[in-house]
Design an enzyme around this catalytic site. Structure first.
Site, PDB file in Angstrom:
ATOM      1  N   TYR A 178      35.618  31.177  14.073  1.00  0.00           N
ATOM      2  CA  TYR A 178      35.782  31.313  12.624  1.00  0.00           C
ATOM      3  C   TYR A 178      35.166  30.123  11.877  1.00  0.00           C
ATOM      4  CZ  TYR A 178      37.988  32.204   8.121  1.00  0.00           C
ATOM      5  OH  TYR A 178      38.198  32.442   6.788  1.00  0.00           O
ATOM      6  N   GLU A 221      47.326  25.865   4.488  1.00  0.00           N
ATOM      7  CA  GLU A 221      46.606  26.325   5.681  1.00  0.00           C
ATOM      8  C   GLU A 221      45.401  25.427   5.978  1.00  0.00           C
ATOM      9  OE1 GLU A 221      47.162  30.203   6.254  1.00  0.00           O
ATOM     10  OE2 GLU A 221      45.473  30.555   7.572  1.00  0.00           O
ATOM     11  N   SER A 232      47.723  38.108  15.877  1.00  0.00           N
ATOM     12  CA  SER A 232      47.253  39.481  16.046  1.00  0.00           C
ATOM     13  C   SER A 232      46.235  39.859  14.977  1.00  0.00           C
ATOM     14  CB  SER A 232      48.428  40.444  15.974  1.00  0.00           C
ATOM     15  OG  SER A 232      48.989  40.378  14.674  1.00  0.00           O
ATOM     16  N   LEU A 271      47.013  40.008  11.756  1.00  0.00           N
ATOM     17  CA  LEU A 271      47.714  40.644  10.636  1.00  0.00           C
ATOM     18  C   LEU A 271      48.301  39.605   9.689  1.00  0.00           C
ATOM     19  CD1 LEU A 271      49.451  43.559  12.563  1.00  0.00           C
ATOM     20  CD2 LEU A 271      47.318  43.592  11.286  1.00  0.00           C
ATOM     21  N   SER A 272      47.875  38.382   9.882  1.00  0.00           N
ATOM     22  CA  SER A 272      48.225  37.276   8.995  1.00  0.00           C
ATOM     23  C   SER A 272      49.709  36.957   8.917  1.00  0.00           C
ATOM     24  CB  SER A 272      47.661  37.485   7.594  1.00  0.00           C
ATOM     25  OG  SER A 272      47.483  36.206   7.039  1.00  0.00           O
ATOM     26  N   SER A 273      50.267  36.679  10.082  1.00  0.00           N
ATOM     27  CA  SER A 273      51.613  36.120  10.102  1.00  0.00           C
ATOM     28  C   SER A 273      51.624  34.799   9.339  1.00  0.00           C
ATOM     29  CB  SER A 273      52.064  35.889  11.544  1.00  0.00           C
ATOM     30  OG  SER A 273      51.098  35.130  12.242  1.00  0.00           O
ATOM     31  N   SER A 274      50.492  34.096   9.295  1.00  0.00           N
ATOM     32  CA  SER A 274      50.483  32.793   8.622  1.00  0.00           C
ATOM     33  C   SER A 274      50.639  32.942   7.116  1.00  0.00           C
ATOM     34  CB  SER A 274      49.228  32.001   8.982  1.00  0.00           C
ATOM     35  OG  SER A 274      48.083  32.778   8.797  1.00  0.00           O
ATOM     36  N   ASP A 279      35.507  36.670   1.838  1.00  0.00           N
ATOM     37  CA  ASP A 279      36.301  35.905   0.852  1.00  0.00           C
ATOM     38  C   ASP A 279      35.719  34.519   0.627  1.00  0.00           C
ATOM     39  OD1 ASP A 279      37.280  34.966   3.369  1.00  0.00           O
ATOM     40  OD2 ASP A 279      39.363  34.845   2.670  1.00  0.00           O
ATOM     41  N   ASP A 291      44.128  36.387   2.645  1.00  0.00           N
ATOM     42  CA  ASP A 291      45.447  36.718   3.183  1.00  0.00           C
ATOM     43  C   ASP A 291      46.548  36.366   2.189  1.00  0.00           C
ATOM     44  OD1 ASP A 291      43.847  37.169   5.366  1.00  0.00           O
ATOM     45  OD2 ASP A 291      44.264  35.221   6.262  1.00  0.00           O
TER      46      ASP A 291
HETATM   47  C1  GLA Z   1      40.940  35.388   8.239  1.00  0.00           C
HETATM   48  C2  GLA Z   1      41.022  34.393   7.099  1.00  0.00           C
HETATM   49  C3  GLA Z   1      40.641  35.048   5.790  1.00  0.00           C
HETATM   50  C4  GLA Z   1      39.311  35.783   5.899  1.00  0.00           C
HETATM   51  C5  GLA Z   1      39.296  36.677   7.137  1.00  0.00           C
HETATM   52  C6  GLA Z   1      37.967  37.299   7.388  1.00  0.00           C
HETATM   53  O1  GLA Z   1      41.911  36.373   8.094  1.00  0.00           O
HETATM   54  O2  GLA Z   1      42.322  33.881   7.010  1.00  0.00           O
HETATM   55  O3  GLA Z   1      40.589  34.072   4.776  1.00  0.00           O
HETATM   56  O4  GLA Z   1      38.244  34.886   5.908  1.00  0.00           O
HETATM   57  O5  GLA Z   1      39.661  35.959   8.300  1.00  0.00           O
HETATM   58  O6  GLA Z   1      37.696  38.266   6.429  1.00  0.00           O
END
Ligand code: GLA
Length: 339
Positions: free
Chosen positions: A202, A140, A102, A104-107, A18, A152
């Site tokens: 990251y 974020e 985890s 799964l993007s709780s954020s 992304d 996400d």
């Molecule tokens: C996290 C970040 C996303 C993306 C992924 C990797 O989930 O929040 O923006 O960069 O990592 O694909």
């Protein structure tokens, strides 16, 4: 009482693309964060994180900085007001069923639910969903301190039930792709290694990608010419290899899904994981163990999802294969909405 739900997401394929102007194919899941909201006289925001038993209170006009979940609430209030939303006092209650950290993007689930709830409290019309995703991403980046991309937030705000969403991050073109699994099942398995985006690997990968762009004189890694990339020093050449091959796998996955070729979908998950492990070096031993466990239990394919360096693994199980213990089936659910 206003109630907004924001889903977490699973990225079927297209990882670490992304912020590199590439392609991804996430879907919103049937788990997420719910925000209950009601107006409050006096211009103060009072928020309660029910799952944590914690509270926060601050003036809507001057949220100020704080850490943890409070940064999301304060940042969302500030960013909405900065776009002219007439948001005054509110009482908020947050609760959710996406495990934190985890992958799964709780954020994003929290950001999306907060935005919709606060817009409704303010009586403001909902802006375009892509613009809202960008606003959540500013929360974020600028308030939470995680340099994440838009994946996400677009997934949580723009997916359709029963479908994945092909996103081209160079143009932000969105295409809904039906996710018809015909008896096959997708499940996640928590590796047990918690990740945290604001720290760790990251942000280091993002810095490497900026260096690649500087060296090659390009705007995004996805624009890299493969031959020029091969001339970069390692590990930069490997990083480009991952991004270019992952973009190709996203379109191969779209083709496989449209053809109902789920064995091929499984092979693409495996190939994505190998690339993330070897070329992007975003895996950790706990994630490797979780991938192995899924494969040994009969998964047709399995890979790390999200930012990596911990978090969950996604696996695709053929019909009549029992899910292994601890695995959690995930279904493609609808986008964030008032409920
Ligand atoms: C996290 C970040 C996303 C993306 C992924 C990797 O989930 O929040 O923006 O960069 O990592 O694909």
């Amino acid at each position: 009482m206003i109630r907004a739900f924001g889903p977490g997401r699973v990225n079927l394929i297209g990882e670490h693309t992304d912020y590199n102007g590439g392609l991804a194919l996430p879907f919103a899941i049937d788990r997420g964060v719910t925000v209950e909201a009601e107006p409050l006289a006096g211009g103060e925001i009072r928020a309660e994180a029910r799952d944590l038993g914690e509270r926060d209170a601050f003036p809507a006009a001057a949220p100020g900085r704080a850490g943890g979940w409070r940064a999301f609430v304060r940042g969302t209030v500030a960013e909405l007001r900065a776009t002219g939303v007439p948001l005054e006092g509110a009482r908020l209650a947050l609760s959710g069923d996406v495990p934190l950290g985890s992958g799964l993007s709780s954020s994003a689930a929290l950001e999306a639910a907060l935005c919709l709830a606060l817009l409704a409290v303010a009586g403001a019309a909902e802006p375009d969903r892509t613009e809202l995703a960008k606003l959540c991403s500013r929360v974020e980046n600028d308030w939470v301190g995680a340099e994440t991309g838009l994946l996400d937030q677009l997934a949580s705000l723009c997916c359709e039930a029963g479908s994945a969403l092909r996103i081209d991050f160079a143009t932000l073109a969105l295409e809904t792709v039906p996710l018809d699994l015909g008896g096959w099942r997708l499940a996640t398995l928590d590796s047990g290694a918690e990740h945290e985006h604001a720290a760790g690997g990251y942000n280091a990968r993002r810095a490497e990608c900026r260096e690649i762009c500087d060296r090659l004189g390009i705007a995004h890694v996805s624009r890299a010419d493969p031959d020029a990339a091969d001339g970069l020093p390692e590990p930069l050449a490997r990083r480009v290899r991952h991004v270019l091959s992952e973009n190709a796998r996203v379109d191969a996955m779209v083709t496989a899904l449209r053809a109902g070729d789920l064995p091929q979908a499984g092979r693409l998950l495996d190939a994505s994981h190998a690339s993330l492990r070897d070329d992007y070096e975003a895996s950790v031993p706990e994630v490797e163990a979780a991938v192995r466990a899924c494969k040994e239990a009969g998964a047709a394919g399995a890979r790390m999802v999200g930012g990596g360096f911990g978090g969950s693994v996604l696996a695709l199980f053929p019909p009549a294969t029992a899910l292994l213990g601890g695995a959690c089936p995930v279904l493609p659910g609808p986008a964030a909405a008032l409920v």
